[in-house]
Design an enzyme around this catalytic site. Structure first.
Site, PDB file in Angstrom:
ATOM      1  CB  SER A 124       7.085 -19.599 -12.364  1.00  0.00           C
ATOM      2  OG  SER A 124       6.773 -18.466 -11.454  1.00  0.00           O
ATOM      3  CG  HIS A 125       4.489 -21.556  -8.925  1.00  0.00           C
ATOM      4  ND1 HIS A 125       4.113 -21.252 -10.294  1.00  0.00           N
ATOM      5  CD2 HIS A 125       3.803 -22.606  -8.689  1.00  0.00           C
ATOM      6  CE1 HIS A 125       3.054 -21.670 -10.619  1.00  0.00           C
ATOM      7  NE2 HIS A 125       2.896 -22.556  -9.933  1.00  0.00           N
ATOM      8  CG  ASP A 298       8.066 -17.165  -7.681  1.00  0.00           C
ATOM      9  OD1 ASP A 298       8.755 -16.083  -7.775  1.00  0.00           O
ATOM     10  OD2 ASP A 298       7.217 -17.374  -8.730  1.00  0.00           O
ATOM     11  CG  ASP A 300       9.543 -16.508 -11.809  1.00  0.00           C
ATOM     12  OD1 ASP A 300       9.151 -17.034 -10.637  1.00  0.00           O
ATOM     13  OD2 ASP A 300       9.303 -15.951 -12.788  1.00  0.00           O
ATOM     14  CG  ASP A 302       6.860 -14.242 -11.094  1.00  0.00           C
ATOM     15  OD1 ASP A 302       6.874 -14.876 -10.111  1.00  0.00           O
ATOM     16  OD2 ASP A 302       6.378 -14.464 -12.081  1.00  0.00           O
ATOM     17  NE  ARG A 303       3.343 -17.769  -8.344  1.00  0.00           N
ATOM     18  CZ  ARG A 303       2.359 -18.971  -8.557  1.00  0.00           C
ATOM     19  NH1 ARG A 303       2.138 -19.540  -7.232  1.00  0.00           N
ATOM     20  NH2 ARG A 303       2.080 -19.119  -9.421  1.00  0.00           N
ATOM     21  CE  LYS A 399       3.390 -13.989 -10.119  1.00  0.00           C
ATOM     22  NZ  LYS A 399       2.978 -14.599 -11.652  1.00  0.00           N
TER      23      LYS A 399
HETATM   24  C1  G16 Z   1       1.502 -17.721 -13.124  1.00  0.00           C
HETATM   25  C2  G16 Z   1       0.861 -16.516 -13.917  1.00  0.00           C
HETATM   26  C3  G16 Z   1       0.086 -15.826 -12.740  1.00  0.00           C
HETATM   27  C4  G16 Z   1      -1.004 -16.859 -12.469  1.00  0.00           C
HETATM   28  C5  G16 Z   1      -0.355 -18.108 -11.910  1.00  0.00           C
HETATM   29  C6  G16 Z   1      -1.180 -19.168 -11.395  1.00  0.00           C
HETATM   30  O1  G16 Z   1       2.349 -17.392 -12.229  1.00  0.00           O
HETATM   31  O2  G16 Z   1       2.261 -15.413 -14.207  1.00  0.00           O
HETATM   32  O3  G16 Z   1      -0.575 -14.868 -13.575  1.00  0.00           O
HETATM   33  O4  G16 Z   1      -1.936 -16.285 -11.516  1.00  0.00           O
HETATM   34  O5  G16 Z   1       0.530 -18.658 -12.838  1.00  0.00           O
HETATM   35  O6  G16 Z   1      -1.722 -19.851 -12.616  1.00  0.00           O
HETATM   36  P1  G16 Z   1      -2.566 -21.281 -12.596  1.00  0.00           P
HETATM   37  O7  G16 Z   1      -3.554 -20.932 -11.442  1.00  0.00           O
HETATM   38  O8  G16 Z   1      -3.052 -21.409 -13.958  1.00  0.00           O
HETATM   39  O9  G16 Z   1      -1.604 -22.331 -12.426  1.00  0.00           O
HETATM   40  P2  G16 Z   1       3.814 -17.913 -12.037  1.00  0.00           P
HETATM   41  O10 G16 Z   1       4.476 -17.260 -11.012  1.00  0.00           O
HETATM   42  O11 G16 Z   1       3.836 -19.202 -12.236  1.00  0.00           O
HETATM   43  O12 G16 Z   1       4.550 -17.141 -13.457  1.00  0.00           O
END
Ligand code: G16
Length: 574
Positions: A124-125, A298, A300, A302-303, A399
């Site tokens: 992801s990010h 981001d 992938d 979703d953000r 998302k």
């Molecule tokens: C993932 C989850 C989100 C979460 C985020 C932050 O995002 O899909 O629901 O809010 O991580 O998580 P943390 O605060 O535990 O780092 P993504 O976009 O990284 O898949």
């Protein structure tokens, strides 16, 4: 293209040793890329997933989707999954062309093609490349991230694994040409099927069924003149989606400037996290005032981050609240109606106020999109979001960055052509929740865990209840009305989740939250969240950091953050 071979592929069983550290975090398993590549680490995790799938499916052959965000090892990983799926009783794999499929698209394809789930190759990010991170996420048949019951069961299997199974002769599948392939596998009574698909097609169709593309076209290049916008894909997976939607479908090339739309295995060195720190290129581009609207995604897809003219920042919490208040601008919601709203616990209470005014239910869940799935499936909510730059609706179960951007453009087309004016009008109606998040990333050593442990102890002893503090900065008074370690019982299936963050609530409704990130791949990341509500209109235009400085200074004091972490400033402020 359709292709069916007569040769039989043999299944090879390879011995392996279990790993003890394959427990998925907030969203899948994320580790340094090299960790995944070495010692069959990746293969082990995938084998555990297939073992679990076959156990829960009672050996019914599954159909799955596979896609990834293009980072280093996505294509190799896709090829390994193909070989392993053939040897593990999978009936059919829908594979993204070139391995590229955004996370929302995976969700869309799972739902559209009625598959049993999917595997998303993404961290992801987190930054990508051989020296950065890789990740694997499993989605279930509703299109959403696997709930903890599934990920815990996979984790149990990772610790007992003795061998992996694969068909090594299926290594060279052409991932670039769309089409169906069928393979005979020795020992299987049914063939193994692969279909290489263009995930952008499925996704675009879905977007066109949700939004009024003519209206958005008219906003961007219509009779009121050009509405220039800037979209930055941060070299992640979203490039093809951006070009197709904005330039081809919306025919708005003149108004839509795009950047970093070529997917790169290391995201061009970008940290593909759309926030004010890591997407600062967009912030700089917007500052000149040439664009009315800006957005970044981001790795992938979703953000999302939303900016207005001159870099006016819309917090994800406000973004959720504004969209919730304006859903009637979007044809999908006119057609399907609007059920309740939901947010993750650390997300500000801005959307709660919209829920109260619109007499809708509001659900507060732990951090992690997986917690929204049951609420959507049961039609309890239609829209949800998180402070971590995630916004989405029940059109899929992830998302969805592009959905958020098209939603914002719909609001701009219907309500007002200025992001800033939309926000001011929103605050005038609902008041303003000032919100900030401080991240202290990649801290080595036990300090962050000890800090959380101490705070947990304070919760158990109810130590701070009714205590009044004067803030070290700004001399403001806050009295504690609740301090707890957030836990959640899913209202649909009764599943229980605990230790989801320390929450301190004050008598004026202000909140502080402390938790450890579940997505980092190195060290520990502490997140501190501050949320404070104001209904005095003279404050609405004030700087959020300035407004929240007293509350944040109190947070640092209560948690003794510097002593435990050795950090005197955060790495990222949102
Ligand atoms: C993932 C989850 C989100 C979460 C985020 C932050 O995002 O899909 O629901 O809010 O991580 O998580 P943390 O605060 O535990 O780092 P993504 O976009 O990284 O898949």
């Amino acid at each position: 293209m359709s292709n069916s071979e007569q040769v039989k592929h043999t299944i090879e069983t390879r011995p392996t040793k279990p790993f003890t550290d394959q427990k998925p975090g907030t969203s899948g398993l994320r580790k340094p890329t090299k960790t995944f590549i070495e010692n069959q680490y990746f293969e082990n995790f995938i084998q555990a997933y297939f073992d679990d799938l076959n156990e829960t499916n009672k050996d019914k052959q599954a159909t799955l989707v596979v896609g990834g965000d293009g980072r280093h090892f996505v294509r190799e990983g896709t090829r390994i999954i193909i070989q392993m799926a053939a040897a593990n009783n999978v009936k059919k794999l829908f594979v993204a062309r070139d391995g590229l499929m955004s996370t929302p698209s995976v969700s869309c394809v799972i739902r559209k093609r009625n598959t049993d789930g999917g595997i998303v190759l993404t961290a992801s990010h987190n930054p990508g490349g051989i020296d950065n991170d890789f990740g694997v996420k499993f989605n279930i048949s509703n299109g959403g991230p696997a709930p903890e019951a599934v990920t815990n069961s996979v984790y149990d299997k990772t610790r007992q694994l003795t061998n992996i199974r694969l068909c090594p002769t299926l290594v060279n599948i052409d991932l670039l040409t769309l089409g169906k392939h069928t393979y005979e596998i020795e020992g299987r009574s049914t063939p193994f099927e692969i279909e290489i698909i263009d995930s952008v097609d499925d996704y675009v169709q879905l977007m066109k069924s949700i939004f009024d593309f003519d209206k958005i076209h008219n906003l961007l290049v219509g009779d009121k003149g050009k509405f220039p916008i800037m979209i930055n894909a941060l070299s992640g997976v979203m490039g093809p989606y951006v070009l197709r939607i904005f330039h081809e479908e919306l025919k708005a090339k003149d108004a839509v400037t795009v950047k970093n739309c070529k997917n790169l295995e290391d995201f061009g060195g970008h940290h593909p996290d759309p926030n004010l720190t890591y997407a600062h290129e967009l912030v700089e581009d917007m500052k000149h005032g040439d664009f009315e609207f800006g957005a970044a995604f981001d790795g992938d897809g979703d953000r999302n981050m939303i900016l207005g003219k001159s870099g006016f920042f819309v917090t994800p919490c406000d973004s959720l609240a504004v969209l919730a208040a304006n859903l009637d601008c979007i044809p999908y919601f006119k057609k399907h109606g609007v059920h309740g709203y939901a947010r993750s616990m650390p997300t500000s209470g801005a959307v709660d106020r919209v829920a109260a005014k619109n007499q809708k239910s509001l659900y507060e869940v732990p951090t992690g999109w997986k917690f929204f799935g049951n609420l959507m499936d049961s039609k309890l909510i239609s829209i949800c979001g998180e402070e971590s730059f995630g916004t989405g609706s029940d059109h899929i179960r992830e998302k969805d960055g592009m959905w958020a951007v098209l939603s914002w453009l719909s609001v701009l087309a219907n309500v007002d052509r200025s992001v800033e004016k939309i926000l001011h009008a929103h605050w005038t109606t609902f008041g303003r929740n000032f919100f900030t998040r401080y991240d202290y990333e990649e801290i080595d050593g036990p300090g962050p865990f000890a800090m959380l442990k101490r705070l947990e102890g304070m919760c158990m002893a109810n130590e701070l209840l009714n205590k009044t503090f004067v803030t070290p900065y700004g001399n403001k008074e806050y009295t504690v009305t609740l301090m707890d370690d957030f836990h959640y019982t899913d209202p649909v299936d009764g599943s229980y989740t605990e230790k989801q963050g320390i929450r301190i609530v004050f008598t004026d409704g202000s909140r502080l939250v402390f938790r450890l990130s579940g997505t980092g791949a190195r060290g520990a990341t502490v997140r501190l969240y501050a949320d404070s509500y104001e209904n005095d209109p003279s404050t609405y235009t004030k700087d959020a950091q300035e407004m929240l400085r007293p509350l944040v200074s109190l947070a640092l004091e209560i948690a003794q953050l510097k002593d435990f972490t050795g950090r005197d400033k955060p790495t990222v402020i949102t």
